[in-house]
Design an enzyme around this catalytic site. Structure first.
Site, PDB file in Angstrom:
ATOM      1  N   ASP A 178       0.847  -1.196   0.000  1.00 48.10           N
ATOM      2  CA  ASP A 178       0.000   0.000   0.000  1.00 48.10           C
ATOM      3  C   ASP A 178       0.883   1.246   0.000  1.00 48.10           C
ATOM      4  O   ASP A 178       1.263   1.770   1.047  1.00 48.10           O
ATOM      5  CB  ASP A 178      -0.991   0.021   1.168  1.00 48.10           C
ATOM      6  CG  ASP A 178      -2.186  -0.882   0.919  1.00 48.10           C
ATOM      7  OD1 ASP A 178      -2.245  -1.509  -0.161  1.00 48.10           O
ATOM      8  OD2 ASP A 178      -3.057  -0.960   1.796  1.00 48.10           O
ATOM      9  N   HIS A 203     -10.286  -5.621   8.605  1.00 46.10           N
ATOM     10  CA  HIS A 203      -9.739  -6.677   7.747  1.00 46.10           C
ATOM     11  C   HIS A 203      -9.641  -8.002   8.495  1.00 46.10           C
ATOM     12  O   HIS A 203      -8.744  -8.804   8.251  1.00 46.10           O
ATOM     13  CB  HIS A 203      -8.365  -6.267   7.207  1.00 46.10           C
ATOM     14  CG  HIS A 203      -8.389  -4.962   6.486  1.00 46.10           C
ATOM     15  ND1 HIS A 203      -9.201  -4.733   5.412  1.00 46.10           N
ATOM     16  CD2 HIS A 203      -7.718  -3.799   6.701  1.00 46.10           C
ATOM     17  CE1 HIS A 203      -9.013  -3.489   4.988  1.00 46.10           C
ATOM     18  NE2 HIS A 203      -8.138  -2.903   5.748  1.00 46.10           N
ATOM     19  N   HIS A 258      -1.608  -3.557   5.992  1.00 48.11           N
ATOM     20  CA  HIS A 258      -3.044  -3.605   5.722  1.00 48.11           C
ATOM     21  C   HIS A 258      -3.890  -3.030   6.865  1.00 48.11           C
ATOM     22  O   HIS A 258      -4.742  -2.179   6.638  1.00 48.11           O
ATOM     23  CB  HIS A 258      -3.456  -5.041   5.407  1.00 48.11           C
ATOM     24  CG  HIS A 258      -4.729  -5.154   4.635  1.00 48.11           C
ATOM     25  ND1 HIS A 258      -5.113  -4.245   3.667  1.00 48.11           N
ATOM     26  CD2 HIS A 258      -5.732  -6.100   4.671  1.00 48.11           C
ATOM     27  CE1 HIS A 258      -6.285  -4.627   3.146  1.00 48.11           C
ATOM     28  NE2 HIS A 258      -6.673  -5.731   3.736  1.00 48.11           N
TER      29      HIS A 258
HETATM   30 FE   LIG Z   1      -4.166  -2.578   2.561  1.00 50.89          FE
END
Ligand SMILES: [Fe+2]
Ligand SMILES: *[C@@H]1O[C@H](CO)[C@@H](O)[C@H](O)[C@H]1NC(C)=O
Ligand SMILES: *[C@@H]1O[C@H](CO)[C@@H](O)[C@H](O)[C@H]1NC(C)=O
Ligand SMILES: *[C@@H]1O[C@H](CO)[C@@H](O)[C@H](O)[C@H]1NC(C)=O
Ligand SMILES: *[C@@H]1O[C@H](CO)[C@@H](O)[C@H](O)[C@H]1NC(C)=O
Length: 480
Positions: free
Chosen positions: A210, A342, A369
């Protein structure tokens, strides 16, 4: 029984009074809660970060400034270019015209300039057209040597430098930085600044995915890929960042006709995947000093018989712990995550690969994440076979420690809601932005520290010694 995180806060010139008194209160609270906790796992940090919205830095920010001069190279970044650290991939972008794809380079001790020739290309994304993206691999470098290099030859030349790693070997000390989910907010800039000013002086960043978060803008405005490249140049031009693909690299937008996943990422960030016999740039490995680093792809197929599965099955037996004692895996989506964000997204990959991680005694697994920090105990959950009911993680000295370090500070803000009670496998968790340092000393010992942005540059909010699983597999959990 709850365990105390080893929150050794080293007072240095730059640590603030606030963090010191905060840590004293923190220790007191942990002492009190330690007596009460019976079913909780590890430590949920008592440090409470001020809740505020993360905001992207505006386009006219200093960190996004375009370098002066006609067709000046921008967004300069380097990464390891082969399997053992004798090659470097140099990448940059020119905006006005292609210009030269040559890199001139010379070692600190020599004034003889060498030349390597790269290639350039452009790509389109909806109504965006990229600048001229150059990639050039420099090979045959000496180990442990400072090199200067120059790009933009013939027009506006810019000069940078890097230091090659020492030759691969079992007791070679080396220091890695760990950053994830960085983005380009004011908090991202704080994280990068803290990383740069950390007195541990890491030499390579292991980046867990990311990057730019350009996909948060309308039509995934790829201008934000350019600004990100300029923002991080102050680090990426001087030390390699080892790239992992995250979900914000997918850029799959069928509504606007963009159906080739990872298009901006793969055009801009090259990795040496062929050198480890990989067939795609999303999973690969490198050796660096005493570490063997395997990068996995959370967003490419990993089921049985898939290319990634077959590659990893053949890759793990190749790791020679006599040569590279430290076996480290990077991925984007964490397997052991006790935040309410998540949750269980990493579960399917865990089911596929965790038995191999235990069998091959992986030392450490870093993921991103989840926009917070978490460190696990050494646990495994590999006994379950669909009929035996054995589905609880257990302490396992052959298992890795799992660290979530998705706390780079991107615009989406902090993940600050946690599952309760804290599971047994979770040793320490805290919703703050920061980065970590892995300081490998020799084949048995590595010092690890996590640094939150609110502290002084030297303060270690979570710190411990990791002992190598192959050479010194003794208990290294906190409080032991
Ligand atoms: Fe991510
Ligand atoms: C791309 O399209 C969007 C709206 O569809 C518009 O706002 C933007 O200015 C366009 N960009 C370019 C480079 O044409
Ligand atoms: C980003 O951080 C650098 C280094 O601390 C600083 O010089 C710069 O002004 C910051 N920029 C923004 C937009 O916060
Ligand atoms: C592992 O590495 C060591 C040290 O480089 C070497 O002596 C040994 O032959 C290697 N083992 C295998 C199986 O390749
Ligand atoms: C490995 O490093 C640790 C920490 O610096 C040190 O205590 C230990 O003695 C070293 N081991 C060897 C064999 O040098």
């Amino acid at each position: 029984m709850g365990k105390m995180g080893s929150s050794s806060i080293h007072a240095s010139g730059s640590s603030s009074m606030v963090s010191l008194s905060g840590s004293i209160i923190g220790v007191l609270l942990v002492l009190i809660s330690n007596q009460m906790a019976v079913c909780n796992g590890g430590k949920t940090s008592t440090f409470v970060r001020k809740a505020e919205k993360a905001t992207d830095m505006p386009l006219d920010s200093d960190v996004f400034r375009v370098p002066c001069g006609y067709n000046a190279p921008q967004q300069v970044h380097i990464t390891q270019g082969d399997h053992t650290g004798k090659a470097v991939i140099v990448s940059w972008v020119t905006m006005d015209e292609p210009g030269s794809s040559k890199v001139l380079y010379w070692s600190k001790n020599s004034h003889h300039k060498m030349k390597a020739k790269g290639k350039h290309h452009t790509y389109k994304f909806y109504n965006y057209t990229s600048g001229y993206i150059h990639h050039c691999t420099i090979r045959g470098l000496e180990h442990d040597t400072k090199y200067y290099y120059m790009v933009g030859v013939g027009q506006t030349a810019r000069k940078f430098w890097f230091v090659t790693p020492p030759e691969v070997g079992p007791d070679v000390p080396y220091t890695f930085g760990l950053i994830g989910d960085l983005g380009q907010s004011f908090d991202s800039n704080r994280t990068l600044t803290h990383y740069e000013r950390n007195p541990h002086k890491a030499k390579t960043v292991l980046y867990v995915g990311d990057l730019s978060y350009a996909d948060n803008y309308p039509n995934h405005d790829n201008v934000r890929w350019d600004t990100w490249g300029r923002f991080v140049e102050r680090s990426t031009a001087y030390q390699p960042w080892i790239w992992t693909a995250g979900n914000h690299e997918i850029d799959f937008v069928p509504e606007i006709g963009e159906t080739k996943p990872f298009k901006p990422f793969t055009n801009r960030y090259h990795v040496p995947y062929r050198a480890s016999d990989s067939t795609a740039p999303f999973w690969y490995s490198i050796k660096r000093a005493s570490a063997y680093i395997i990068v996995l792809a959370s967003y490419s197929a990993y089921g049985k018989y898939t290319p990634q599965y077959v590659w990893l099955e053949q890759e793990l037996p190749k790791v020679n712990r006599t040569e590279t004692p430290w076996l480290i895996v990077l991925m984007h989506s964490p397997w052991y995550n006790s935040y309410n964000y998540h949750f269980m997204e990493g579960e399917t990959m865990r089911v596929m690969f965790e038995p191999w991680f235990v069998q091959y005694k992986v030392d450490l697994v870093f993921a991103g994440h989840v926009h917070a920090y978490e460190r696990s105990e050494r646990v495994s959950n590999v006994a379950y076979n669909i009929v035996n009911g054995q589905c609880t993680p257990i302490n396992d000295p052959s298992a890795p420690v799992y660290i979530t370090i998705g706390d780079g500070g991107n615009v989406e803000g902090l993940a600050n809601s946690m599952t309760e009670p804290q599971p047994q496998y979770s040793a320490y968790r805290e919703a703050s932005f920061g980065h970590a340092i892995l300081d490998i000393k020799n084949r048995t010992h590595a010092h690890y520290s996590w640094h939150r942005n609110q502290d002084g540059y030297a303060a270690e909010a979570d710190a411990l010694w990791f002992y190598n699983r192959y050479w010194h597999p003794v208990d290294d959990s906190t409080g032991a």
